[in-house]
Design an enzyme around this catalytic site. Structure first.
Site, mmCIF file in Angstrom:
data_model
loop_
_atom_site.group_PDB
_atom_site.id
_atom_site.type_symbol
_atom_site.label_atom_id
_atom_site.label_comp_id
_atom_site.label_asym_id
_atom_site.label_seq_id
_atom_site.Cartn_x
_atom_site.Cartn_y
_atom_site.Cartn_z
ATOM 1 C CB SER A 290 10.652 88.337 -21.664
ATOM 2 O OG SER A 290 10.288 88.432 -23.042
ATOM 3 N N GLY B 193 15.621 100.434 -12.304
ATOM 4 C CA GLY B 193 15.362 101.407 -11.231
ATOM 5 C C GLY B 193 15.518 100.760 -9.865
ATOM 6 C CB THR C 257 18.210 76.988 -22.708
ATOM 7 O OG1 THR C 257 19.339 77.826 -22.969
ATOM 8 C CG2 THR C 257 18.472 76.164 -21.470
ATOM 9 C CE1 TYR D 77 17.593 103.596 -16.353
ATOM 10 C CE2 TYR D 77 18.080 103.220 -14.033
ATOM 11 C CZ TYR D 77 17.245 103.707 -15.020
ATOM 12 O OH TYR D 77 16.065 104.315 -14.658
ATOM 13 C CE LYS E 250 2.466 97.709 -20.833
ATOM 14 N NZ LYS E 250 1.055 97.599 -20.370
ATOM 15 C CE LYS F 145 14.274 88.944 -23.789
ATOM 16 N NZ LYS F 145 14.391 88.807 -22.325
ATOM 17 C CB THR G 280 4.620 82.453 -20.526
ATOM 18 O OG1 THR G 280 5.733 83.148 -19.953
ATOM 19 C CG2 THR G 280 4.003 83.281 -21.627
ATOM 20 C CE1 TYR H 118 11.993 86.957 -26.114
ATOM 21 C CE2 TYR H 118 13.319 86.126 -27.925
ATOM 22 C CZ TYR H 118 13.033 86.164 -26.583
ATOM 23 O OH TYR H 118 13.774 85.417 -25.697
#
Ligand code: NAD
Length: 324
Positions: free
Chosen positions: A82, A109, A182, A166, A98, A156, A42, A152
């Site tokens: 995204s 990671g 925004t 994590y 994904k 998120k 995109t 979506y």
């Protein structure tokens, strides 16, 4: 003895998109080296072409859901990749899920491997169609997981949960921003979001298409204000989530009227059906950003809209050619 300070290095995923490209530019201005990872689904290289002259900038074509590898030290990992507009994520539902899940896992990671601070670009859409107004960070939201927008919103929400896992499990220094709507120069004119659509219609004197009866509200933030909030949070030690957006709230009808007036257009407003699960109200509670980051939006709505209209006007021929 003089100590030579190494230049800090940031990886920005989705850096060739609207917000990502503004962030890359700002990080270069802050003296960082920037590595941008983007698959251009995109976004586009044209958004960052000018950055090579601005500082040490590298653009790598990569899909962060495949794998993420960056050689050398990394101090910050900013995950902005995204699809973000309803048209985009409804056309790319699985890619959206994904990149919010596997893409978040891979980028976390990378942050863990490099000992970097991790910055997740989350969204006010985690609040869904909210039952609390305005929305503070403590609100858990009201999301329809099986509706079309669920791809979506839930991506998120998963990304936020993975980021916290994590942090808690692997001790990664993480933070989460919840970005509210925004707008600004370089938004794609055909991404289906209200402001670029209204501006293009107004500049052509075409009817401005407002969804529903136009009484649903939004709070829209100018991109420079948003990026200021991003860098303050990035360079802080807050874990978040932190809302960043402009609390000034107005109806979609009022927004269309402002754009028509500021564009000096004779367009009239026409009403089209409202999309499923379209939020009725949206306004950030920015108490946390105000107190912990000293941040609040500075650009008044009319100024931001005028700057954006000017940019669209200057690029109208290219924009029309791209939209087709
Ligand atoms: P955008 O579509 O302009 O930018 C997204 C970028 O991510 C694009 O360049 C796209 O090519 C890239 N991308 C998508 N999937 C990818 C993948 N698998 N691998 C690599 N790159 C990939 O959208 P934006 O408005 O700049 O939004 C950027 C981020 O901010 C998104 O994460 C979005 O959810 C978040 N956000 C934006 C807003 C807003 O108002 N613009 C509001 C809330 C949250």
């Amino acid at each position: 003895m003089l100590r030579v300070m190494a230049r800090k290095r940031a990886v920005v995923t989705g850096g060739a998109g609207f917000l990502g490209s503004h962030l890359c530019e700002r990080l270069l201005d802050e003296g960082l080296e920037v590595v941008c990872l983007d698959n251009f689904v995109t976004g586009g290289a044209a958004n960052v072409e000018h950055l090579r002259e601005r500082g040490p900038f590298r653009l790598i074509r990569a899909d962060v859901t495949d794998y993420v590898h960056v050689a050398g030290p990394v101090d910050y990992v900013c995950h902005f990749a995204s699809p973000a507009s309803p048209i985009d994520y409804l056309q790319l539902p699985i890619e959206t899920l994904k990149v919010g899940s596997i893409g978040t896992l891979h980028t976390l990671g990378l942050a863990r491997e490099k000992g970097a601070r991790y910055f997740l670009a989350s969204t006010s859409e985690t609040y869904g169609d909210p039952q609390i107004h305005p929305q503070p960070e403590s609100y858990w939201g009201h999301v329809n997981p099986v509706g079309p927008r669920g791809v979506y919103d839930e991506a998120k929400r998963f990304a936020e949960a993975m980021t916290m896992a994590y942090r808690r499990t692997h001790d990664v220094d993480t933070t989460i921003i919840r970005i509210f709507n925004t707008f600004g120069p370089t938004m794609r004119p055909n991404d289906g979001r209200a402001i670029p659509t209204f501006i293009r219609q107004a500049l052509h004197g075409e009817p401005v298409t407002v969804a529903g009866d136009g009484s649903q509200t939004r709070s829209v933030c100018y991109v420079d204000d948003l990026i200021e909030g991003v860098v303050r949070l990035l360079f802080s030690d807050l874990a978040g989530p932190v809302n960043v957006g402009n609390p000034y709230e107005l109806t979609m009808k009022a927004l269309a009227e402002r754009i028509i007036a500021l564009a000096g257009s004779g367009s009239e407003i026409v009403y089209i059906p409202r999309p499923q699960d379209d939020p009725t109200v949206r306004q950030p509670d920015i108490t946390l950003a105000r107190t912990a980051l000293g941040w609040e939006p500075k650009v008044p709505l009319d100024d931001g809209l005028t700057r954006t209209i000017d940019w669209f006007r200057a690029h109208l021929a290219a924009i029309d050619a791209a939209v087709g």
